[in-house]
Design a protein around this motif. Structure first.
Motif, PDB file in Angstrom:
ATOM      1  N   GLU A 130       7.254   3.425  -2.566  1.00  0.00           N
ATOM      2  CA  GLU A 130       7.317   4.303  -1.288  1.00  0.00           C
ATOM      3  C   GLU A 130       8.455   3.501  -0.601  1.00  0.00           C
ATOM      4  OE1 GLU A 130       3.760   4.792   1.418  1.00  0.00           O
ATOM      5  OE2 GLU A 130       2.769   5.094  -0.816  1.00  0.00           O
ATOM      6  N   ILE A 131       8.810   2.358  -0.205  1.00  0.00           N
ATOM      7  CA  ILE A 131       9.304   1.895  -0.018  1.00  0.00           C
ATOM      8  C   ILE A 131      10.922   2.077  -0.237  1.00  0.00           C
ATOM      9  CG2 ILE A 131      10.332  -0.412   0.659  1.00  0.00           C
ATOM     10  CD1 ILE A 131       8.141  -1.981   0.553  1.00  0.00           C
ATOM     11  N   ILE A 132      10.650   1.852  -1.622  1.00  0.00           N
ATOM     12  CA  ILE A 132      12.235   2.003  -2.290  1.00  0.00           C
ATOM     13  C   ILE A 132      12.272   3.654  -2.298  1.00  0.00           C
ATOM     14  CG2 ILE A 132      13.142   2.312  -4.929  1.00  0.00           C
ATOM     15  CD1 ILE A 132      10.911   0.043  -5.577  1.00  0.00           C
ATOM     16  N   ALA A 133      11.538   4.557  -2.363  1.00  0.00           N
ATOM     17  CA  ALA A 133      12.021   6.274  -2.182  1.00  0.00           C
ATOM     18  C   ALA A 133      11.962   6.333  -1.158  1.00  0.00           C
ATOM     19  CB  ALA A 133      10.648   6.719  -2.975  1.00  0.00           C
ATOM     20  N   LYS A 134      11.533   6.037   0.122  1.00  0.00           N
ATOM     21  CA  LYS A 134      11.984   5.468   1.797  1.00  0.00           C
ATOM     22  C   LYS A 134      13.587   5.493   1.969  1.00  0.00           C
ATOM     23  CE  LYS A 134       8.834   5.851   4.941  1.00  0.00           C
ATOM     24  NZ  LYS A 134       8.196   5.135   5.442  1.00  0.00           N
ATOM     25  N   ALA A 135      14.017   4.160   0.992  1.00  0.00           N
ATOM     26  CA  ALA A 135      15.253   3.791   0.871  1.00  0.00           C
ATOM     27  C   ALA A 135      16.511   4.814   0.180  1.00  0.00           C
ATOM     28  CB  ALA A 135      15.856   2.204   0.390  1.00  0.00           C
ATOM     29  N   ALA A 136      15.950   4.971  -1.047  1.00  0.00           N
ATOM     30  CA  ALA A 136      16.723   6.267  -1.370  1.00  0.00           C
ATOM     31  C   ALA A 136      17.080   7.222  -0.388  1.00  0.00           C
ATOM     32  CB  ALA A 136      16.306   6.506  -2.934  1.00  0.00           C
ATOM     33  N   ALA A 137      16.343   7.694  -0.033  1.00  0.00           N
ATOM     34  CA  ALA A 137      16.874   8.982   0.908  1.00  0.00           C
ATOM     35  C   ALA A 137      17.172   8.873   2.181  1.00  0.00           C
ATOM     36  CB  ALA A 137      15.777   9.234   1.724  1.00  0.00           C
ATOM     37  N   SER A 138      17.449   7.540   2.719  1.00  0.00           N
ATOM     38  CA  SER A 138      17.979   6.861   4.092  1.00  0.00           C
ATOM     39  C   SER A 138      19.712   7.194   3.775  1.00  0.00           C
ATOM     40  CB  SER A 138      17.802   5.063   4.155  1.00  0.00           C
ATOM     41  OG  SER A 138      18.350   4.557   5.474  1.00  0.00           O
ATOM     42  N   PRO A 139      19.844   7.337   4.855  1.00  0.00           N
ATOM     43  CA  PRO A 139      21.729   7.529   5.403  1.00  0.00           C
ATOM     44  C   PRO A 139      22.389   5.525   5.362  1.00  0.00           C
ATOM     45  CG  PRO A 139      20.787   8.035   7.419  1.00  0.00           C
ATOM     46  CD  PRO A 139      18.988   7.731   6.299  1.00  0.00           C
ATOM     47  N   HIS A 140      21.283   4.475   5.474  1.00  0.00           N
ATOM     48  CA  HIS A 140      22.294   3.150   6.029  1.00  0.00           C
ATOM     49  C   HIS A 140      22.808   2.816   4.754  1.00  0.00           C
ATOM     50  CE1 HIS A 140      21.808   5.287   9.796  1.00  0.00           C
ATOM     51  NE2 HIS A 140      19.768   4.714   9.562  1.00  0.00           N
ATOM     52  N   ARG A 141      23.707   2.363   4.496  1.00  0.00           N
ATOM     53  CA  ARG A 141      23.928   1.509   3.538  1.00  0.00           C
ATOM     54  C   ARG A 141      23.133   0.205   2.915  1.00  0.00           C
ATOM     55  NH1 ARG A 141      29.945  -1.215   2.653  1.00  0.00           N
ATOM     56  NH2 ARG A 141      29.029  -2.326   0.638  1.00  0.00           N
ATOM     57  N   GLU A 142      22.783  -0.259   4.583  1.00  0.00           N
ATOM     58  CA  GLU A 142      21.674  -1.706   4.194  1.00  0.00           C
ATOM     59  C   GLU A 142      20.641  -1.315   3.621  1.00  0.00           C
ATOM     60  OE1 GLU A 142      20.842  -2.592   8.694  1.00  0.00           O
ATOM     61  OE2 GLU A 142      22.441  -3.596   8.109  1.00  0.00           O
ATOM     62  N   ASP A 143      20.216  -0.719   3.396  1.00  0.00           N
ATOM     63  CA  ASP A 143      19.205   0.179   3.019  1.00  0.00           C
ATOM     64  C   ASP A 143      19.117   0.726   1.825  1.00  0.00           C
ATOM     65  OD1 ASP A 143      17.919   0.297   5.832  1.00  0.00           O
ATOM     66  OD2 ASP A 143      17.594   2.757   5.977  1.00  0.00           O
ATOM     67  N   LYS A 144      20.122   0.169   0.853  1.00  0.00           N
ATOM     68  CA  LYS A 144      20.469   0.477  -0.222  1.00  0.00           C
ATOM     69  C   LYS A 144      20.828  -0.692  -1.289  1.00  0.00           C
ATOM     70  CE  LYS A 144      21.137   4.559   0.486  1.00  0.00           C
ATOM     71  NZ  LYS A 144      19.977   5.727   0.443  1.00  0.00           N
ATOM     72  N   THR A 145      20.286  -1.709  -0.794  1.00  0.00           N
ATOM     73  CA  THR A 145      20.131  -2.784  -1.988  1.00  0.00           C
ATOM     74  C   THR A 145      18.635  -3.944  -0.829  1.00  0.00           C
ATOM     75  OG1 THR A 145      22.338  -3.319  -1.277  1.00  0.00           O
ATOM     76  CG2 THR A 145      20.727  -5.865  -2.089  1.00  0.00           C
ATOM     77  N   LEU A 146      18.025  -3.958  -1.962  1.00  0.00           N
ATOM     78  CA  LEU A 146      16.498  -4.557  -1.703  1.00  0.00           C
ATOM     79  C   LEU A 146      16.022  -5.781  -2.750  1.00  0.00           C
ATOM     80  CD1 LEU A 146      14.195  -1.348  -2.412  1.00  0.00           C
ATOM     81  CD2 LEU A 146      15.035  -2.049  -0.214  1.00  0.00           C
ATOM     82  N   LEU A 147      15.415  -6.365  -2.395  1.00  0.00           N
ATOM     83  CA  LEU A 147      15.042  -7.602  -2.946  1.00  0.00           C
ATOM     84  C   LEU A 147      13.076  -7.447  -3.661  1.00  0.00           C
ATOM     85  CD1 LEU A 147      15.943 -10.688  -1.588  1.00  0.00           C
ATOM     86  CD2 LEU A 147      17.165  -9.797  -3.295  1.00  0.00           C
ATOM     87  N   TRP A 148      12.928  -7.550  -5.088  1.00  0.00           N
ATOM     88  CA  TRP A 148      11.241  -7.177  -5.596  1.00  0.00           C
ATOM     89  C   TRP A 148      10.776  -8.544  -6.080  1.00  0.00           C
ATOM     90  CZ3 TRP A 148       9.932  -6.590 -10.141  1.00  0.00           C
ATOM     91  CH2 TRP A 148       8.127  -6.262 -10.311  1.00  0.00           C
ATOM     92  N   PHE A 149       9.783  -9.018  -5.829  1.00  0.00           N
ATOM     93  CA  PHE A 149       9.022  -9.599  -6.468  1.00  0.00           C
ATOM     94  C   PHE A 149       7.772  -9.665  -7.773  1.00  0.00           C
ATOM     95  CE2 PHE A 149       8.529 -12.477  -3.323  1.00  0.00           C
ATOM     96  CZ  PHE A 149       7.368 -12.675  -2.756  1.00  0.00           C
ATOM     97  N   CYS A 150       7.254  -9.852  -7.811  1.00  0.00           N
ATOM     98  CA  CYS A 150       6.188  -9.665  -8.806  1.00  0.00           C
ATOM     99  C   CYS A 150       5.394 -11.723  -9.224  1.00  0.00           C
ATOM    100  CB  CYS A 150       5.704  -8.719  -9.702  1.00  0.00           C
ATOM    101  SG  CYS A 150       6.421  -9.388 -11.753  1.00  0.00           S
TER     102      CYS A 150
END
Length: 230
Positions: free
Chosen positions: A36-56
């Motif tokens: 959900e976080i990734i889908a929301k970021a993908a739809a965002s117009p803001h550049r800083e939303d486009k780089t995420l850090l993920w861990f498992c």
């Protein structure tokens, strides 16, 4: 330890799921929140939303915007540090750059991170963020980071949407994020299937070490009739 790799233009949901299955036994449903976080970021117009850090890790996953992880005292920053400082969990960490959608699938570049080294960078380069921006339907307000807010609608600005930490020095944050991006781009391209196979081997080795460690804690046989080790 083998060098990290980058995996370009991958189907992000499928790739993260494959990685998670090599490390996360419990709370695999955390990945649904990440999606959900990734889908929301993908739809965002803001550049800083486009780089995420993920861990498992063995009991769950986390996904944050990269900019938030580097801002001191935010929940993403504290969570990113917690599993290095307080646990001995095997953590698999990645940077995600969202590049777009293709045939309904969210695509992006996945960069393998050395969690221990990345943790050191986050700790060393953390930036203060003493204010928080409260974002509403029709505008925003800024307040001190420690001050309470409850997300109720604002009479003038309407429905509360989200909040974000504001760095004291926005230029320093931009420089830091550019530096991170440049260092990631130097990584060699990897073979994703081979990467998953290596993670699977790593999981088997980690589990074997854990069993040996547990056995060493018992100086006498621990079976019910005390004849052998279990």
């Amino acid at each position: 330890m083998p060098e990290q790799s980058k995996f370009e233009n991958v189907d992000l949901f499928a790739s993260l799921e494959a990685i998670m299955k090599q490390n996360t036994g419990f709370y695999q449903s955390d990945l649904d929140i990440d999606k959900e976080i990734i889908a929301k970021a993908a739809a965002s117009p803001h550049r800083e939303d486009k780089t995420l850090l993920w861990f498992c890790r063995p009991s769950g996953t986390h996904c944050f915007r990269e900019r938030d992880v580097f801002l001191k005292d935010t929940a993403p920053h504290n969570t990113w540090r917690f599993y290095m400082e307080q646990t001995s969990d095997r953590v698999l960490a990645y940077a995600i750059e969202l590049t777009g959608k293709e045939r309904g699938k969210i695509k992006g570049n996945l960069y393998e991170l050395d969690y221990a080294k990345h943790y050191e960078r986050v700790k060393e380069k953390e930036l203060p963020a003493d204010t928080v921006k409260l974002i509403y339907e029709h505008g925003e307000r800024v307040q001190e980071a420690g001050r309470y807010f409850d997300g109720t609608p604002d009479p003038q600005l309407g429905k509360f949407e989200r909040f974000e930490a504001v760095p004291n020095d926005p230029d320093a944050l931009q420089s830091l994020l550019q530096e991170e991006r440049r260092s990631r781009e130097q990584l060699p391209p990897g073979d994703f299937k081979a990467h998953i196979a290596a993670l699977r081997d790593g999981l088997i080795e980690t589990e074997a070490r854990r069993i040996v460690r547990e056995m060493k804690r018992h100086d006498t046989p621990n079976s019910p009739n005390k004849t052998h080790f279990m």
